[in-house]
Design a protein around this motif. Sequence first.
Motif, short mmCIF file in Angstrom:
data_model
loop_
_atom_site.label_atom_id
_atom_site.label_comp_id
_atom_site.label_asym_id
_atom_site.label_seq_id
_atom_site.Cartn_x
_atom_site.Cartn_y
_atom_site.Cartn_z
N LEU A 438 104.68 74.85 -101.43
CA LEU A 438 105.85 74.70 -102.28
C LEU A 438 106.56 73.38 -101.95
O LEU A 438 106.79 73.08 -100.77
CB LEU A 438 106.82 75.86 -102.08
CG LEU A 438 106.28 77.27 -102.40
CD1 LEU A 438 107.30 78.33 -102.03
CD2 LEU A 438 105.92 77.36 -103.88
N GLY A 439 106.90 72.62 -102.97
CA GLY A 439 107.52 71.31 -102.73
C GLY A 439 106.54 70.41 -101.99
O GLY A 439 106.85 69.80 -100.97
N ALA A 440 105.33 70.29 -102.53
CA ALA A 440 104.21 69.68 -101.80
C ALA A 440 104.43 68.21 -101.50
O ALA A 440 103.96 67.71 -100.46
CB ALA A 440 102.92 69.87 -102.59
N GLY A 441 105.11 67.47 -102.36
CA GLY A 441 105.26 66.04 -102.13
C GLY A 441 103.91 65.38 -101.94
O GLY A 441 103.00 65.56 -102.73
N LEU A 442 103.77 64.62 -100.85
CA LEU A 442 102.49 63.99 -100.52
C LEU A 442 101.75 64.76 -99.44
O LEU A 442 101.01 64.19 -98.64
CB LEU A 442 102.72 62.54 -100.07
CG LEU A 442 103.22 61.57 -101.16
CD1 LEU A 442 103.44 60.18 -100.58
CD2 LEU A 442 102.24 61.51 -102.33
N ASP A 443 101.94 66.08 -99.41
CA ASP A 443 101.25 66.93 -98.45
C ASP A 443 99.74 66.73 -98.58
O ASP A 443 99.20 66.60 -99.68
CB ASP A 443 101.60 68.39 -98.71
CG ASP A 443 100.97 69.33 -97.70
OD1 ASP A 443 101.58 69.53 -96.64
OD2 ASP A 443 99.86 69.83 -97.97
N THR A 444 99.08 66.71 -97.42
CA THR A 444 97.63 66.44 -97.42
C THR A 444 96.81 67.64 -96.97
O THR A 444 95.61 67.49 -96.66
CB THR A 444 97.32 65.25 -96.49
OG1 THR A 444 97.81 65.55 -95.17
CG2 THR A 444 97.98 63.97 -96.99
N SER A 445 97.39 68.82 -96.93
CA SER A 445 96.67 70.00 -96.44
C SER A 445 95.34 70.20 -97.17
O SER A 445 94.29 70.42 -96.55
CB SER A 445 97.53 71.25 -96.61
OG SER A 445 98.74 71.13 -95.92
N ALA A 446 95.38 70.14 -98.48
CA ALA A 446 94.17 70.41 -99.27
C ALA A 446 93.10 69.35 -99.04
O ALA A 446 91.90 69.65 -99.15
CB ALA A 446 94.53 70.48 -100.75
N TYR A 447 93.50 68.12 -98.72
CA TYR A 447 92.56 67.01 -98.64
C TYR A 447 92.00 66.85 -97.22
O TYR A 447 90.92 66.27 -97.05
CB TYR A 447 93.25 65.73 -99.10
CG TYR A 447 94.05 65.96 -100.35
CD1 TYR A 447 93.44 66.04 -101.60
CD2 TYR A 447 95.43 66.19 -100.27
CE1 TYR A 447 94.17 66.32 -102.74
CE2 TYR A 447 96.17 66.46 -101.41
CZ TYR A 447 95.54 66.53 -102.64
OH TYR A 447 96.27 66.82 -103.76
N ARG A 448 92.73 67.34 -96.22
CA ARG A 448 92.18 67.29 -94.87
C ARG A 448 91.39 68.57 -94.55
O ARG A 448 90.76 68.66 -93.50
CB ARG A 448 93.27 67.04 -93.83
CG ARG A 448 94.36 68.07 -93.70
CD ARG A 448 95.34 67.70 -92.58
NE ARG A 448 96.37 68.70 -92.37
CZ ARG A 448 97.57 68.69 -92.88
NH1 ARG A 448 97.93 67.68 -93.67
NH2 ARG A 448 98.44 69.65 -92.64
N PHE A 512 102.37 81.17 -98.22
CA PHE A 512 103.19 80.11 -98.80
C PHE A 512 103.70 79.20 -97.68
O PHE A 512 104.20 79.68 -96.66
CB PHE A 512 104.38 80.70 -99.55
CG PHE A 512 104.03 81.47 -100.79
CD1 PHE A 512 104.18 80.91 -102.05
CD2 PHE A 512 103.55 82.77 -100.70
CE1 PHE A 512 103.87 81.62 -103.20
CE2 PHE A 512 103.23 83.50 -101.83
CZ PHE A 512 103.38 82.93 -103.09
N SER A 513 103.56 77.91 -97.89
CA SER A 513 104.12 76.91 -96.97
C SER A 513 105.24 76.18 -97.70
O SER A 513 105.02 75.63 -98.80
CB SER A 513 103.03 75.92 -96.55
OG SER A 513 103.60 74.86 -95.81
N TRP A 514 106.44 76.18 -97.09
CA TRP A 514 107.62 75.63 -97.78
C TRP A 514 108.40 74.81 -96.75
O TRP A 514 109.39 75.27 -96.19
CB TRP A 514 108.45 76.79 -98.33
CG TRP A 514 109.38 76.43 -99.44
CD1 TRP A 514 109.40 75.31 -100.19
CD2 TRP A 514 110.44 77.25 -99.93
NE1 TRP A 514 110.39 75.36 -101.13
CE2 TRP A 514 111.05 76.55 -100.99
CE3 TRP A 514 110.93 78.50 -99.60
CZ2 TRP A 514 112.14 77.05 -101.71
CZ3 TRP A 514 112.00 79.03 -100.31
CH2 TRP A 514 112.61 78.30 -101.35
#
Length: 630
Positions: A438-448, A512-514
């Motif tokens: 939630l509110g991912a911004g430039l979060d890279t969880s999915a790409y790492r 959920f990660s927020w």
Amino acid sequence: MRLKIGELAKKVGLSVRALHHYDAIGLLSPSQRTDGGARLYGRDDLIRLHRIEALKRFGYSLPDIKASLDGQQAGVPLQILQRQIAELNEQALRAQRLGRHLQYIVDMIAAGGEATATGWLNTLELVNMYQKHLDDDELDALLASGPDTVPPTDPAWGELIDEVRCAVQQALPAESGAAQALAWRWIRLVIRMTCNDPALATKLTMMQLGEPRAQQIAGITAEMLAWIDKVFTHARCALLAKYLSPAQAEEVRRRQFATLKNRAWPALVAELRAHRDAGVDAGATPVQAIVERWQQLFRESFCGDDAVLEARVRDALMREPDLQLGVGLDDSLLAYLHKAYIVGHDMTPANAGPKPSALMVATQRAAHQLLDRPLVLEDPVALTILGAAEAQALRDDIDRFRHPTSVGMRSSVVARSRLADDVWAEAVERGIRQYVVLGAGLDTSAYRHPDAPGRLFEVDLPATQQWKQARLRDTGIAVPPSLHFVPVDFESVGLAEGLARAGFDADAPAIFSWLGVTMYLDEAAVIETLRFIAGCAKGSAVLFEYVMPLSSLPPGMRIAMEQLTAQFAARGEPWKSFFDPAALAETLITLGFSHSNTWTPDELNQRYLENRADGLHIGATPARLVLATV
């Protein structure tokens, strides 16, 4: 009608000698003389003399009177009047000040009962020494009376001076609690007596050391002042030691005593106060120069180049109000100092897009990959997602990310991201196959973690997602097939609907990660989002970050956070919601969560940042992380 000089003198009440002087300087010369040379004064002379006497009664000098009556200079009368008013006002101030000083002596004698000749003469002598060493404003401040002031003759001072004298005579150990209690009382009385003015405190100390009679009258000797300095240093070191290892505490103690004779701190505090009082902008060059000197003196006094020790000391300063105790330090000055430091070390990247905080967090993750070892968060795409220009700018100016503010921020960013990764990994082991950022911004969880099982959902504002997807395309980062973008405005209805459209299974549990989001939302929007998650399938959970009310924080931490949030607001991202931990725990139960677990900064440090040599350490912060489970 003509008057001889004797007749004129008698008529107006002047001496003949005065009229001779007026004639000699050209102020009033007779319009006629007899054949024998005797002076004869006519009507116009008499009128001029009356004007002279009128101006004299208002205190004008004879040259000013002559210039005015002769009209030698345009505007002279107005200038004379203005100058005379200023002189009269100054005379009145001097008279009032003298009256206050005499009243001070009267009050002191009255408080002491029957006065001896020696007693009141000692007081008169002491006030005279004050006048020699202090300017008028400083003397007024010293002798002022009021609820927040303690004059030098207050009984509290006399009692404390006697106690300190006895302690010195008895060689009371400086490390003892009794000695340190005296030192804390002393510094608090000095702050009140000097109205928290470091320049005044320094002048009084110099007077006490340089005037033997001052030592005899006040009873404060150089030996006593040296003992107080020594004990106060021990007292500060004892407070700091609560946050340090034995070796770190010994290093701080060594540095504190090495700089004990250095009077640089009071001078620097006084200089900063002068800029603040003059209204100089915190970002101005002279103030920034003071901040740099402050940082250098801080390192000399506490930690040297030891980044780990510096982080611990700064943490202690935020948590312990008494460590901020010193003449000249107050909330206003600390706020000015923090503002100047933040302005001078602004971490907001250029071209930050629609969400500056998102790029700032991403930049800190990337800086972690370059600076810190061992890595807390391994993120192979952290630099790439910044874009070539931003990544190069980071490398070119990497030293600014070594500053304490940046290190503290990075510590929080990487620790919370690592915790989210761990929560997700544990959920995967339990068979959960849905992960929502939630509110991912430039979060890279999915790409790492491109091969993570299940479906991933990134939820954010539509404009932010468009910005991120453009960056992904520009940098060549592939979007995993399992990832789904969900454009949602948290402050409007639509999270459940948006997730459903993206393929979210409401009947299956999800994690959920927020992180770093709730403080930017209204409280109602935060509660509604939590309500939605609480209604998800059994086994679902949310790891979220919130901030406590700033008013509940220790003064040092509160002041620092107020300046930081002001910077956030200035860039268009004000903090809107704050939660009391106990009240929030009850709210989570009410919403339907079965239980929750909170991670404090100390717990995160122990879990992820223990025994590091690079200074990564989460210091005093109002942020808390909660894992609430359905």
